[in-house]
Design a protein around this motif. Sequence first.
Motif, PDB file in Angstrom:
ATOM      1  N   TYR A 107      32.115  24.148 -51.458  1.00 42.44           N
ATOM      2  CA  TYR A 107      32.009  23.528 -50.143  1.00 42.44           C
ATOM      3  C   TYR A 107      33.089  22.475 -50.003  1.00 42.44           C
ATOM      4  CZ  TYR A 107      29.859  19.377 -52.300  1.00 42.44           C
ATOM      5  OH  TYR A 107      29.614  18.261 -53.060  1.00 42.44           O
ATOM      6  N   GLY A 108      33.401  22.129 -48.763  1.00 36.67           N
ATOM      7  CA  GLY A 108      34.377  21.081 -48.488  1.00 36.67           C
ATOM      8  C   GLY A 108      34.100  20.458 -47.136  1.00 36.67           C
ATOM      9  N   LYS A 109      34.394  19.166 -47.015  1.00 37.11           N
ATOM     10  CA  LYS A 109      34.205  18.472 -45.745  1.00 37.11           C
ATOM     11  C   LYS A 109      35.317  18.865 -44.780  1.00 37.11           C
ATOM     12  CE  LYS A 109      31.325  16.043 -44.964  1.00 37.11           C
ATOM     13  NZ  LYS A 109      31.046  14.624 -45.169  1.00 37.11           N
ATOM     14  N   ILE A 114      31.110  20.542 -42.303  1.00 43.79           N
ATOM     15  CA  ILE A 114      31.215  21.089 -43.653  1.00 43.79           C
ATOM     16  C   ILE A 114      31.506  22.584 -43.571  1.00 43.79           C
ATOM     17  CG2 ILE A 114      28.754  21.683 -43.857  1.00 43.79           C
ATOM     18  CD1 ILE A 114      28.872  20.618 -46.747  1.00 43.79           C
ATOM     19  N   ARG A 115      32.190  23.086 -44.603  1.00 46.67           N
ATOM     20  CA  ARG A 115      32.442  24.533 -44.684  1.00 46.67           C
ATOM     21  C   ARG A 115      32.016  25.020 -46.066  1.00 46.67           C
ATOM     22  NH1 ARG A 115      37.313  22.417 -46.412  1.00 46.67           N
ATOM     23  NH2 ARG A 115      38.127  23.460 -48.287  1.00 46.67           N
ATOM     24  N   PRO A 144      32.374  27.329 -40.445  1.00 41.65           N
ATOM     25  CA  PRO A 144      31.994  25.929 -40.682  1.00 41.65           C
ATOM     26  C   PRO A 144      30.799  25.486 -39.841  1.00 41.65           C
ATOM     27  CG  PRO A 144      34.373  26.134 -40.463  1.00 41.65           C
ATOM     28  CD  PRO A 144      33.792  27.453 -40.043  1.00 41.65           C
ATOM     29  N   PHE A 145      30.053  24.526 -40.389  1.00 44.09           N
ATOM     30  CA  PHE A 145      28.964  23.878 -39.673  1.00 44.09           C
ATOM     31  C   PHE A 145      29.479  22.556 -39.106  1.00 44.09           C
ATOM     32  CE2 PHE A 145      25.326  25.663 -42.575  1.00 44.09           C
ATOM     33  CZ  PHE A 145      25.591  26.945 -42.098  1.00 44.09           C
ATOM     34  N   ALA A 146      29.042  22.214 -37.903  1.00 41.50           N
ATOM     35  CA  ALA A 146      29.357  20.917 -37.310  1.00 41.50           C
ATOM     36  C   ALA A 146      28.180  19.977 -37.510  1.00 41.50           C
ATOM     37  CB  ALA A 146      29.659  21.069 -35.822  1.00 41.50           C
ATOM     38  N   THR A 147      28.439  18.751 -37.977  1.00 46.40           N
ATOM     39  CA  THR A 147      27.388  17.761 -38.150  1.00 46.40           C
ATOM     40  C   THR A 147      27.075  17.132 -36.800  1.00 46.40           C
ATOM     41  OG1 THR A 147      28.148  17.263 -40.388  1.00 46.40           O
ATOM     42  CG2 THR A 147      26.705  15.643 -39.336  1.00 46.40           C
ATOM     43  N   VAL A 148      25.827  17.268 -36.341  1.00 46.45           N
ATOM     44  CA  VAL A 148      25.439  16.722 -35.037  1.00 46.45           C
ATOM     45  C   VAL A 148      24.435  15.584 -35.151  1.00 46.45           C
ATOM     46  CG1 VAL A 148      25.960  18.846 -33.798  1.00 46.45           C
ATOM     47  CG2 VAL A 148      23.673  18.513 -34.726  1.00 46.45           C
ATOM     48  N   GLY A 149      23.940  15.306 -36.349  1.00 53.88           N
ATOM     49  CA  GLY A 149      23.013  14.188 -36.507  1.00 53.88           C
ATOM     50  C   GLY A 149      22.776  13.890 -37.967  1.00 53.88           C
ATOM     51  N   THR A 150      22.657  12.605 -38.302  1.00 52.15           N
ATOM     52  CA  THR A 150      22.314  12.186 -39.654  1.00 52.15           C
ATOM     53  C   THR A 150      21.306  11.059 -39.571  1.00 52.15           C
ATOM     54  OG1 THR A 150      24.096  10.545 -39.764  1.00 52.15           O
ATOM     55  CG2 THR A 150      24.609  12.768 -40.564  1.00 52.15           C
ATOM     56  N   GLN A 151      20.528  10.901 -40.643  1.00 54.93           N
ATOM     57  CA  GLN A 151      19.553   9.818 -40.688  1.00 54.93           C
ATOM     58  C   GLN A 151      19.341   9.401 -42.134  1.00 54.93           C
ATOM     59  OE1 GLN A 151      16.133   9.784 -37.933  1.00 54.93           O
ATOM     60  NE2 GLN A 151      14.850   9.810 -39.763  1.00 54.93           N
ATOM     61  N   THR A 165      25.569  25.631 -36.254  1.00 53.34           N
ATOM     62  CA  THR A 165      26.368  26.774 -36.663  1.00 53.34           C
ATOM     63  C   THR A 165      27.284  27.205 -35.528  1.00 53.34           C
ATOM     64  OG1 THR A 165      24.855  28.494 -35.866  1.00 53.34           O
ATOM     65  CG2 THR A 165      24.365  27.513 -38.023  1.00 53.34           C
ATOM     66  N   ALA A 166      28.231  28.094 -35.851  1.00 47.04           N
ATOM     67  CA  ALA A 166      29.136  28.599 -34.824  1.00 47.04           C
ATOM     68  C   ALA A 166      28.375  29.351 -33.740  1.00 47.04           C
ATOM     69  CB  ALA A 166      30.184  29.514 -35.456  1.00 47.04           C
TER      70      ALA A 166
END
Length: 274
Positions: A107-109, A114-115, A144-151, A165-166
């Motif tokens: 994986y990589g940022k 992330i991908r 790749p996934f797009a980060t849309v929220g973190t907590q 996801t795409a």
Amino acid sequence: MHSRTSLFPFSLAARSAAALLVAVMLGACTTAPAPDLPSAGTNLNQTQPSGPSRWELVRWQQPDGAQRDIPHGDNGQPIIFEFNEGIDAAQGTVSGTSGCNRFTGSYGKTDTGIRFDRIAGTRMACPPPRMELESALLKAMQTPFATVGTQPSAGSTGRQIIWKTAGGDLLQFVEREGVGRRGASVEAGGVEKVVYIDSQRVECSGVGKMTCYRWRESPEAPWQLWYGPIEGLDFEPGVAYTLRVREYQVPNPPADASSIRWQLLKVESRTRAK
């Protein structure tokens, strides 16, 4: 106690997970992020240093808003991603369970999330619902996934992240304990036993204030406190467990540590608390 359902229970972890997802969905409808949600660029290292981390897929929301059922394995295994360098690392290796089989890869940022690369897995056959979910997940991981929220962590709830996801699906992951333990070879010796674990941990006093498992030897026995970890258990608040463990005596334990330790052999049952 009620048996596990495919929808989210109204436990602390579930309410927090649902609240995070709602906040993300509301934020997606505006040009500004939801007021109680860190931005997508927030670094989760603010609550935990770099290093291995284990994350469970707890919610899958499709573009039309429908929730996709996330079945567990024969022994109650959840879908788990293990990041060897932590979720915030620039790159590393990833492994885990994808619904039916185990997988490994890298994986990589990226600038937005992330991908995953070079994902390979075992080829075991499972019941259709698990195979269908696994196929959809592995297909989604090809882009790749797009980060849309973190907590960050909140009480007994681990850190959380939502990736898009795409194809527009929202995948919500919650950090779990037991990094690097599941799948490890069982040590020789020890005594095999069955223990019953309560659905919530409680405050207790060790070296300082901490949280402990409540356990008992039979459904009728009184609860006792377990101060250490249960090696290999991905504990989910709101779920009571019947576990088969191997108990080892610890020679010359430190003054502030237990003289025995448990290694998980099998999850005999999972039961959701009402």
